[in-house]
Each structure stands twice: as structure tokens, then as C-alpha cells.
Scaffold this active site. Structure first.
Site, PDB file in Angstrom:
ATOM      1  N   HIS A  86      -9.389   0.795  -1.630  1.00 39.55           N
ATOM      2  CA  HIS A  86      -9.404   1.453  -0.319  1.00 39.55           C
ATOM      3  C   HIS A  86     -10.844   1.379   0.201  1.00 39.55           C
ATOM      4  O   HIS A  86     -11.799   1.713  -0.528  1.00 39.55           O
ATOM      5  CB  HIS A  86      -9.045   2.932  -0.446  1.00 39.55           C
ATOM      6  CG  HIS A  86      -7.591   3.229  -0.641  1.00 39.55           C
ATOM      7  ND1 HIS A  86      -6.832   2.644  -1.610  1.00 39.55           N
ATOM      8  CD2 HIS A  86      -6.760   4.081   0.027  1.00 39.55           C
ATOM      9  CE1 HIS A  86      -5.585   3.117  -1.543  1.00 39.55           C
ATOM     10  NE2 HIS A  86      -5.519   4.000  -0.548  1.00 39.55           N
ATOM     11  N   HIS A 132       1.422   4.760  -2.482  1.00 39.09           N
ATOM     12  CA  HIS A 132       1.094   5.609  -3.630  1.00 39.09           C
ATOM     13  C   HIS A 132       2.398   6.248  -4.100  1.00 39.09           C
ATOM     14  O   HIS A 132       3.015   6.994  -3.330  1.00 39.09           O
ATOM     15  CB  HIS A 132       0.091   6.691  -3.228  1.00 39.09           C
ATOM     16  CG  HIS A 132      -1.189   6.139  -2.678  1.00 39.09           C
ATOM     17  ND1 HIS A 132      -2.316   5.958  -3.455  1.00 39.09           N
ATOM     18  CD2 HIS A 132      -1.522   5.706  -1.427  1.00 39.09           C
ATOM     19  CE1 HIS A 132      -3.288   5.448  -2.709  1.00 39.09           C
ATOM     20  NE2 HIS A 132      -2.826   5.280  -1.466  1.00 39.09           N
ATOM     21  N   HIS A 162       0.864  -1.184   0.000  1.00 37.72           N
ATOM     22  CA  HIS A 162       0.000   0.000   0.000  1.00 37.72           C
ATOM     23  C   HIS A 162       0.898   1.231   0.000  1.00 37.72           C
ATOM     24  O   HIS A 162       1.288   1.742   1.055  1.00 37.72           O
ATOM     25  CB  HIS A 162      -0.923  -0.033   1.227  1.00 37.72           C
ATOM     26  CG  HIS A 162      -1.953   1.055   1.239  1.00 37.72           C
ATOM     27  ND1 HIS A 162      -3.174   0.919   1.866  1.00 37.72           N
ATOM     28  CD2 HIS A 162      -1.955   2.302   0.702  1.00 37.72           C
ATOM     29  CE1 HIS A 162      -3.872   2.026   1.725  1.00 37.72           C
ATOM     30  NE2 HIS A 162      -3.145   2.894   1.029  1.00 37.72           N
ATOM     31  N   ASP A 186       1.645   3.963   2.774  1.00 38.33           N
ATOM     32  CA  ASP A 186       0.649   4.852   2.155  1.00 38.33           C
ATOM     33  C   ASP A 186       1.323   5.992   1.382  1.00 38.33           C
ATOM     34  O   ASP A 186       1.601   5.829   0.202  1.00 38.33           O
ATOM     35  CB  ASP A 186      -0.336   5.376   3.214  1.00 38.33           C
ATOM     36  CG  ASP A 186      -1.705   5.726   2.646  1.00 38.33           C
ATOM     37  OD1 ASP A 186      -1.938   5.489   1.454  1.00 38.33           O
ATOM     38  OD2 ASP A 186      -2.562   6.237   3.410  1.00 38.33           O
ATOM     39  N   ASP A 187       1.574   7.112   2.034  1.00 27.08           N
ATOM     40  CA  ASP A 187       2.204   8.279   1.389  1.00 27.08           C
ATOM     41  C   ASP A 187       3.358   8.745   2.277  1.00 27.08           C
ATOM     42  O   ASP A 187       3.243   9.746   2.988  1.00 27.08           O
ATOM     43  CB  ASP A 187       1.166   9.404   1.224  1.00 27.08           C
ATOM     44  CG  ASP A 187      -0.024   8.948   0.413  1.00 27.08           C
ATOM     45  OD1 ASP A 187       0.097   8.846  -0.817  1.00 27.08           O
ATOM     46  OD2 ASP A 187      -1.074   8.639   1.021  1.00 27.08           O
ATOM     47  N   GLU A 224     -11.372   3.332   5.571  1.00 28.63           N
ATOM     48  CA  GLU A 224     -10.334   4.246   6.095  1.00 28.63           C
ATOM     49  C   GLU A 224     -11.077   5.331   6.870  1.00 28.63           C
ATOM     50  O   GLU A 224     -11.060   5.349   8.102  1.00 28.63           O
ATOM     51  CB  GLU A 224      -9.510   4.839   4.942  1.00 28.63           C
ATOM     52  CG  GLU A 224      -8.434   5.826   5.397  1.00 28.63           C
ATOM     53  CD  GLU A 224      -7.696   6.527   4.239  1.00 28.63           C
ATOM     54  OE1 GLU A 224      -8.229   6.561   3.108  1.00 28.63           O
ATOM     55  OE2 GLU A 224      -6.596   7.067   4.494  1.00 28.63           O
TER      56      GLU A 224
END
Ligand code: ADE
Ligand code: ZN
Length: 331
Positions: A192, A13, A11, A273-274, A195
Site C-alpha cells: 500500500h 483484505h 486488493h 479493499d474492505d 493512499e
């Protein structure tokens, strides 16, 4: 530094790995004015109230990504960092619509990323997959057009589709048709869900989109029947602890539901994630969790093994990575 635990990142991005220094360098290279004078100015803007306040900055900064070389440089910078974090395999999301909407061709994005990913195994010892994500706050028609334009890359550079962006008000049901077509084309499916959105969205992702993994899924714990379904079917959940705290889905890391998810027998993985925006890459997430929640070595080994079980690797490669996890000695 001790050797990090070998793991898969499921996961991530790629646009969320854009570090402030690279953003400024690309802005200068492409003659783009950013309202930030220095990397520190930019970092100071990384304070988020919720998912949307993050997405606003995340999409705005993508303005610096224009050429194939920009996408190659972005992916290359991630791979170099990832290896230092123990990543052996990465299944990487990208957001084509965020680029095509700005006039950057899909070809530029995919081939730019592909140039870095194609040789990642030889240069960094990391196997990779690319997952095309649809932006759920755009229309289903836009997603269908995006799927069609990406068809030349199916089964080669692109092996899966996902669903991301503003969750609440954009349920999985909106994308039933495009996911059915992606499935017919032989692609893997993820989304997703849970969340910020409710457990119902996780049900919809499973029943209507027929996804193989749920990205985040932390709100699943609010629904006992859903937890039982996820456990029984061994549906992987790609959990992102530092992200959840930064986006205020969870108050503090000490309150993170991950230990409860493990206790419930769920196939949980830890991911970043980011990472440029949320204060850490995947090993940083493991370390922060260990400090806040006292995860023991066996729990960490289980999480690393889960990441390979939850991946789209073939059985032989999966077994090789699992043997590395088994052989790992904590320093
Ligand atoms: N796009 C990038 N990061 C995201 C996240 N955490 N949730 C939804 N969409 C995203
Ligand atoms: Zn995400």
C-alpha cells in the site's frame, strides 16, 4: 441481474469482508461480548473520518475470529459473494500480526483460510492466492519475525507479501530488509502506498522494496515524474474507489481520479479493499463508478482486462481469463 464482467480482485483484505451478521454469529459462538446488540447497531458505527478511524474498528472486530473454523467461514462467505460479483481470480490479503498479537496462532489463521481457498476453484470457480501483509505501524523486527514464522507456507499457501495499516509516518523504507528477504524466498511483492501518504512513499515502495504492484497509489497523480515512471514500467495500481470515498481520501466518487489515471495510460484496476465496511464488493465498485463517472463499456472492459494483466497468474490461465473478458456481452 445481468452477468457481471469477469474480473480479478487484487486488493481485498479478508478481515475487511467480515459482515456484521457473521461478526455477531462468531461472537456468540466464541462467547465474546461485543458492544453492539444487532447488525444494524454495528453498521451504524461504519462512519469514518480517515484511515485510522476505520482501522480502530477493523482491528477491534477481529476479536471474534479465534478458531480455524472462524477463518474458514470468513473466507467461504467471501468466495460465495465474490462469485456473484463476477470474480474469477482473487489475490487475498491477510494481516497475521493482528491475530498473533491477540494470541491466535499463525497456523490457525493460514490453515483456516487455506481450507476454504484450497477448494475454491472446484466449489466457486475462483482461483486464489494469499498475500501476507505486514502491519506498517508495528516494528520492522516484528515483521521479520512474522516472515520467519510463515516460512513453512511459502510457495504453497502464501505466494506474496504486502504492507498495510496506518500509512503516514510509516514509510516503506522501514521494511526494506524484510522485503529483501521475502524476495530472496521467491515471493511476489506488493505494498500500500499513496493512499493517505505522499508520492514519495510510492517511489520508496518501487525503489527500496522493489514491489511489483502499488496498492491504491492515487496520490501518485501529484507527481508527474512518478506518473511517467508508473506508465513506462506498466506498474499496476490496485485502486479502491468506494474505500477512498469512505475514508475521505477523495471527497465524492464524482471527483475520483480513476478516469485521469486511465487517461495518463496507467495500468489501473478496480478493487473493493474492505467491502463489508465500505459499502460494496468489486462489482458494486464498478457499478458505482459507472453511475458517478459514466464509465463506458470499453473502459470497463479495459479495467477488467487490466486486473488479469496485473495478477500473479501464469500466462496460460491469464490468457483463458482474458478470453472471457473479451467474450463478455454487456446486458
Ligand atoms: N488495512 C485494511 N484496509 C486498509 C487500507 N485501506 N489501508 C491500509 N491498511 C488497510
Ligand atoms: Zn487495502
Amino acid at each position: 441481474m445481468t452477468t457481471p464482467l469477469p474480473k480479478a480482485e487484487l486488493h481485498l483484505h479478508i478481515e475487511g469482508t467480515l459482515e456484521p451478521e457473521l461478526a455477531l454469529a462468531l461472537a456468540a459462538r466464541n462467547g465474546i461480548d461485543l458492544p453492539y446488540g444487532s447488525a444494524d447497531d454495528l453498521r451504524a458505527a461504519y462512519s469514518f473520518r480517515d484511515l485510522q478511524s476505520f482501522l480502530d474498528l477493523y482491528y477491534a472486530l477481529m476479536a471474534v475470529l479465534r478458531t480455524e473454523q472462524d477463518f474458514t467461514d470468513l473466507a467461504e462467505a467471501y468466495l460465495a459473494r465474490a462469485r456473484r460479483q463476477g470474480v474469477r481470480h482473487a489475490e487475498i490479503f491477510f494481516d497475521p500480526q493482528a491475530h498473533t498479537a491477540r494470541g491466535v496462532d499463525l497456523r490457525t489463521v493460514v490453515e483456516g483460510l487455506g481450507r476454504a481457498l484450497d477448494s475454491a476453484e472446484q466449489r466457486h470457480g475462483i482461483t486464489t492466492r494469499l498475500i501476507l501483509c505486514f502491519l506498517r505501524d508495528l516494528s520492522a523486527e516484528d515483521a521479520l519475525e512474522t516472515l520467519e514464522s510463515a516460512r513453512p507456507y511459502f510457495g504453497t499457501l502464501i505466494t506474496a507479501v504486502g504492507l498495510d495499516s496506518a500509512e503516514v509516518g510509516n514509510p516503506p523504507s522501514k521494511f526494506q530488509e524484510v522485503f529483501a528477504l521475502a524476495r530472496e524466498a521467491g515471493l511476489h511483492l506488493v505494498a500500500h502506498a499513496g493512499e493517505e501518504g505522499p508520492p514519495e512513499y510510492v517511489w520508496e515502495a518501487l525503489d527500496l522494496l522493489r514491489v511489483e504492484r502499488i496498492d491504491h497509489g492515487i496520490r501518485s497523480l501529484e507527481d508527474e515524474r512518478l506518473v511517467e515512471r508508473l506508465r513506462r514500467e506498466r506498474v499496476p495500481l490496485t485502486v479502491c474507489p468506494l474505500s477512498n470515498v469512505r475514508l475521505r481520501c477523495v471527497d465524492r466518487l464524482e471527483d475520483h481520479p480513476l478516469p485521469r489515471m486511465l487517461e495518463a495510460g496507467l495500468l489501473v484496476t478496480v478493487n473493493s479493499d474492505d467491502p463489508s465496511y465500505f459499502g460494496g464488493y468489486v462489482e458494486d465498485n464498478f457499478r458505482a463508478l459507472t453511475a458517478a463517472l459514466g464509465l463506458d463499456e470499453e473502459q470497463r472492459r479495459t479495467l477488467a482486462a487490466n486486473s488479469f494483466h496485473a495478477s500473479f497468474l501464469d500466462d496460460k490461465q491469464r490468457a483463458a481469463y482474458l478470453a472471457e473478458v473479451e467474450a463478455h456481452r454487456f446486458g
